[in-house]
Design a protein around this motif. Structure first.
Motif, PDB file in Angstrom:
ATOM      1  N   THR A  85       0.822  -1.208   0.000  1.00  0.00           N
ATOM      2  CA  THR A  85       0.000   0.000   0.000  1.00  0.00           C
ATOM      3  C   THR A  85       0.857   1.260   0.000  1.00  0.00           C
ATOM      4  O   THR A  85       1.829   1.358   0.740  1.00  0.00           O
ATOM      5  CB  THR A  85      -0.922   0.013   1.241  1.00  0.00           C
ATOM      6  OG1 THR A  85      -1.776  -1.137   1.193  1.00  0.00           O
ATOM      7  CG2 THR A  85      -1.769   1.267   1.293  1.00  0.00           C
ATOM      8  N   GLN A  86       0.482   2.219  -0.842  1.00  0.00           N
ATOM      9  CA  GLN A  86       1.131   3.528  -0.850  1.00  0.00           C
ATOM     10  C   GLN A  86       0.401   4.441   0.135  1.00  0.00           C
ATOM     11  O   GLN A  86      -0.828   4.496   0.128  1.00  0.00           O
ATOM     12  CB  GLN A  86       1.050   4.177  -2.226  1.00  0.00           C
ATOM     13  CG  GLN A  86       1.789   3.465  -3.315  1.00  0.00           C
ATOM     14  CD  GLN A  86       1.585   4.189  -4.638  1.00  0.00           C
ATOM     15  OE1 GLN A  86       1.667   5.399  -4.723  1.00  0.00           O
ATOM     16  NE2 GLN A  86       1.287   3.420  -5.671  1.00  0.00           N
ATOM     17  N   ILE A  87       1.159   5.172   0.951  1.00  0.00           N
ATOM     18  CA  ILE A  87       0.590   6.121   1.896  1.00  0.00           C
ATOM     19  C   ILE A  87       1.014   7.515   1.456  1.00  0.00           C
ATOM     20  O   ILE A  87       2.190   7.860   1.532  1.00  0.00           O
ATOM     21  CB  ILE A  87       1.053   5.865   3.346  1.00  0.00           C
ATOM     22  CG1 ILE A  87       0.951   4.377   3.719  1.00  0.00           C
ATOM     23  CG2 ILE A  87       0.306   6.771   4.317  1.00  0.00           C
ATOM     24  CD1 ILE A  87      -0.431   3.789   3.665  1.00  0.00           C
ATOM     25  N   LEU A  88       0.056   8.311   0.975  1.00  0.00           N
ATOM     26  CA  LEU A  88       0.319   9.651   0.485  1.00  0.00           C
ATOM     27  C   LEU A  88      -0.263  10.657   1.464  1.00  0.00           C
ATOM     28  O   LEU A  88      -1.402  10.498   1.912  1.00  0.00           O
ATOM     29  CB  LEU A  88      -0.329   9.866  -0.881  1.00  0.00           C
ATOM     30  CG  LEU A  88      -0.072   8.819  -1.955  1.00  0.00           C
ATOM     31  CD1 LEU A  88      -0.800   9.205  -3.243  1.00  0.00           C
ATOM     32  CD2 LEU A  88       1.411   8.647  -2.203  1.00  0.00           C
ATOM     33  N   SER A  89       0.495  11.708   1.767  1.00  0.00           N
ATOM     34  CA  SER A  89       0.033  12.686   2.738  1.00  0.00           C
ATOM     35  C   SER A  89       0.198  14.106   2.244  1.00  0.00           C
ATOM     36  O   SER A  89       1.174  14.446   1.573  1.00  0.00           O
ATOM     37  CB  SER A  89       0.811  12.533   4.055  1.00  0.00           C
ATOM     38  OG  SER A  89       0.408  13.522   4.995  1.00  0.00           O
ATOM     39  N   SER A  90      -0.725  14.930   2.657  1.00  0.00           N
ATOM     40  CA  SER A  90      -0.578  16.375   2.533  1.00  0.00           C
ATOM     41  C   SER A  90       0.662  16.775   3.335  1.00  0.00           C
ATOM     42  O   SER A  90       1.001  16.127   4.330  1.00  0.00           O
ATOM     43  CB  SER A  90      -1.813  17.057   3.137  1.00  0.00           C
ATOM     44  OG  SER A  90      -1.540  18.372   3.545  1.00  0.00           O
ATOM     45  N   PRO A  91       1.334  17.859   2.943  1.00  0.00           N
ATOM     46  CA  PRO A  91       2.485  18.317   3.719  1.00  0.00           C
ATOM     47  C   PRO A  91       2.122  19.027   5.027  1.00  0.00           C
ATOM     48  O   PRO A  91       3.010  19.303   5.845  1.00  0.00           O
ATOM     49  CB  PRO A  91       3.211  19.275   2.763  1.00  0.00           C
ATOM     50  CG  PRO A  91       2.211  19.671   1.756  1.00  0.00           C
ATOM     51  CD  PRO A  91       1.196  18.567   1.675  1.00  0.00           C
ATOM     52  N   ALA A  92       0.839  19.299   5.264  1.00  0.00           N
ATOM     53  CA  ALA A  92       0.439  19.958   6.512  1.00  0.00           C
ATOM     54  C   ALA A  92       0.785  19.063   7.705  1.00  0.00           C
ATOM     55  O   ALA A  92       0.621  17.842   7.647  1.00  0.00           O
ATOM     56  CB  ALA A  92      -1.052  20.268   6.492  1.00  0.00           C
ATOM     57  N   LYS A  93       1.257  19.677   8.776  1.00  0.00           N
ATOM     58  CA  LYS A  93       1.744  18.934   9.942  1.00  0.00           C
ATOM     59  C   LYS A  93       0.714  17.938  10.475  1.00  0.00           C
ATOM     60  O   LYS A  93       1.042  16.791  10.772  1.00  0.00           O
ATOM     61  CB  LYS A  93       2.179  19.898  11.043  1.00  0.00           C
ATOM     62  CG  LYS A  93       2.806  19.198  12.213  1.00  0.00           C
ATOM     63  CD  LYS A  93       3.451  20.173  13.181  1.00  0.00           C
ATOM     64  CE  LYS A  93       4.192  19.415  14.232  1.00  0.00           C
ATOM     65  NZ  LYS A  93       5.624  19.504  14.103  1.00  0.00           N
ATOM     66  N   ARG A  94      -0.540  18.342  10.606  1.00  0.00           N
ATOM     67  CA  ARG A  94      -1.569  17.463  11.174  1.00  0.00           C
ATOM     68  C   ARG A  94      -1.818  16.244  10.290  1.00  0.00           C
ATOM     69  O   ARG A  94      -2.084  15.154  10.800  1.00  0.00           O
ATOM     70  CB  ARG A  94      -2.849  18.235  11.442  1.00  0.00           C
ATOM     71  CG  ARG A  94      -3.493  18.854  10.207  1.00  0.00           C
ATOM     72  CD  ARG A  94      -4.548  19.884  10.617  1.00  0.00           C
ATOM     73  NE  ARG A  94      -5.197  20.524   9.498  1.00  0.00           N
ATOM     74  CZ  ARG A  94      -4.725  21.586   8.861  1.00  0.00           C
ATOM     75  NH1 ARG A  94      -3.562  22.115   9.215  1.00  0.00           N
ATOM     76  NH2 ARG A  94      -5.412  22.129   7.868  1.00  0.00           N
ATOM     77  N   ALA A  95      -1.732  16.406   8.982  1.00  0.00           N
ATOM     78  CA  ALA A  95      -1.901  15.271   8.069  1.00  0.00           C
ATOM     79  C   ALA A  95      -0.705  14.334   8.172  1.00  0.00           C
ATOM     80  O   ALA A  95      -0.869  13.111   8.218  1.00  0.00           O
ATOM     81  CB  ALA A  95      -2.079  15.764   6.636  1.00  0.00           C
TER      82      ALA A  95
END
Length: 149
Positions: free
Chosen positions: A45-55
């Motif tokens: 699984t790929q885990i992609l995140s927003s760069p915002a700290k909370r994400a």
């Protein structure tokens, strides 16, 4: 393809917006949802995140180093989220992001047009794409909120 939209968990109020951290409750929400997901996601699984700290903090409950994708930042478009995830032709992807974007993605996938649907803090919406009778179908597999775990 499986696409899991995961809204970041509860975060502190304040500015600057991109620096807001998870609250203690948010950290607990992220850990609980990550545990639920870990038992269900394939290894690749790929885990992609927003760069915002909370994400990033939310995604880090699931994997040590999530892939930071600027296109998933606060204010992203639904089209940018789907493009970043490779929908509908990728493997399994978790996207950790924000409202109202994730609600708009969910509406687009299920209703065919963007609408302001609500995704609770820390919740996931899990979609699958499949082909039946020669037609592509979007299937809502699960909606789970941290307070139900």
């Amino acid at each position: 393809m499986d696409l899991i939209l995961w809204r970041h968990a509860e975060a502190e109020d304040g500015l600057p917006d991109k620096s807001r951290k998870l609250t203690a409750k948010g950290e607990k929400q992220a850990r609980a949802m990550a545990a639920w997901l870990k038992s269900r996601l394939p290894r690749e699984t790929q885990i992609l995140s927003s760069p915002a700290k909370r994400a990033l903090q939310t995604a880090s409950a699931l994997v040590e180093k999530p892939q930071i994708v600027p296109a998933l930042d606060v204010g992203a478009s639904a089209a940018a989220v789907l493009a970043a995830a490779g929908w509908p032709d990728n493997g399994t992807v978790v996207v950790v992001g924000h409202q109202p974007t994730l609600g708009r993605v969910a509406a687009l996938l299920l209703a065919g047009e963007e609408q302001d649907w609500s995704v609770k803090k820390g919740a996931i919406w899990w979609f699958s794409n499949r082909v039946r009778g020669g037609e592509a179908q979007t299937v809502l597999r699960a909606v789970m909120a941290p307070d139900l775990l």
